[in-house]
Enzyme design. Sequence first.
Site, mmCIF file in Angstrom:
data_model
loop_
_atom_site.group_PDB
_atom_site.id
_atom_site.type_symbol
_atom_site.label_atom_id
_atom_site.label_comp_id
_atom_site.label_asym_id
_atom_site.label_seq_id
_atom_site.Cartn_x
_atom_site.Cartn_y
_atom_site.Cartn_z
ATOM 1 N N CYS A 69 -7.865 83.565 -46.328
ATOM 2 C CA CYS A 69 -9.145 82.746 -46.098
ATOM 3 C C CYS A 69 -9.175 81.696 -45.163
ATOM 4 O O CYS A 69 -10.145 81.400 -44.673
ATOM 5 C CB CYS A 69 -9.664 82.247 -47.436
ATOM 6 S SG CYS A 69 -8.527 80.882 -48.335
ATOM 7 N N HIS A 70 -8.029 81.510 -44.492
ATOM 8 C CA HIS A 70 -7.831 80.319 -43.549
ATOM 9 C C HIS A 70 -7.004 80.890 -42.434
ATOM 10 O O HIS A 70 -5.932 80.489 -42.434
ATOM 11 C CB HIS A 70 -7.088 79.272 -44.138
ATOM 12 C CG HIS A 70 -7.246 77.840 -43.169
ATOM 13 N ND1 HIS A 70 -6.264 77.574 -42.475
ATOM 14 C CD2 HIS A 70 -8.193 76.891 -43.222
ATOM 15 C CE1 HIS A 70 -6.488 76.602 -41.896
ATOM 16 N NE2 HIS A 70 -7.748 76.035 -42.321
ATOM 17 N N PHE A 71 -7.409 81.657 -41.638
ATOM 18 C CA PHE A 71 -8.718 81.959 -41.352
ATOM 19 C C PHE A 71 -8.750 83.443 -41.314
ATOM 20 O O PHE A 71 -7.947 84.020 -40.846
ATOM 21 C CB PHE A 71 -9.345 81.524 -39.946
ATOM 22 C CG PHE A 71 -9.325 80.074 -39.900
ATOM 23 C CD1 PHE A 71 -10.456 79.212 -40.255
ATOM 24 C CD2 PHE A 71 -8.306 79.397 -39.446
ATOM 25 C CE1 PHE A 71 -10.833 77.983 -40.019
ATOM 26 C CE2 PHE A 71 -8.377 77.961 -39.207
ATOM 27 C CZ PHE A 71 -9.643 77.218 -39.657
ATOM 28 N N VAL A 76 -3.428 81.063 -40.997
ATOM 29 C CA VAL A 76 -2.694 79.759 -40.774
ATOM 30 C C VAL A 76 -2.817 79.061 -41.981
ATOM 31 O O VAL A 76 -3.679 78.804 -42.674
ATOM 32 C CB VAL A 76 -2.965 78.860 -39.492
ATOM 33 C CG1 VAL A 76 -4.570 78.671 -39.609
ATOM 34 C CG2 VAL A 76 -2.126 78.037 -39.279
#
EC number: 4.2.1.59
Length: 171
Positions: A69-71, A76
């Site tokens: 989810c990041h990203f 990362v």
Amino acid sequence: MNKKNSYSYEDLLASGRGELFGEKGPQLPAPSMLMMDRVVEMNEEGGLFNKGYVEAELDINPSLSFFGCHFIGDPVMPGCLGLDAMWQLVGFYLGWIGGQGKGRALGVGEVKFTGQILPTAKKVIYRINMKRVINRKLVMGMADGEVEVDGKVIYTATDLKVGLFQDTSTF
């Protein structure tokens, strides 16, 4: 409690359940907020300031929850999770020396990010150098820390502060 100089993942999970440092001792968070797989070294006299040292490791794999989810398309590890890991380890140290209470991060002097943790990385190493420890009615630790990924230091933090509190209802 049997005071050891290293702790396995199972030990860290026991800390999260409140079983490692006793019912009034500080707890580590449970997965997925637990940011380490093992503590490989702890001592009370070592570190840059001769007031204590903690070293822990996190094995990186692409299935870690934050990478999804990041990203999206640019995975990362959030830098704030590395910072939180350092606070977690200061609190763990306070429990290890016998401090009682619920751990809360109280601040940090300066944080620098000079790299990133990608899903292709292999291992993160956290190093905590205790600068000051108060273990009386007030239990507080102050430390400098660093985060290394695959041999390169990528985050540094000064004056990480963690306190242990008997009552957090009015915090």
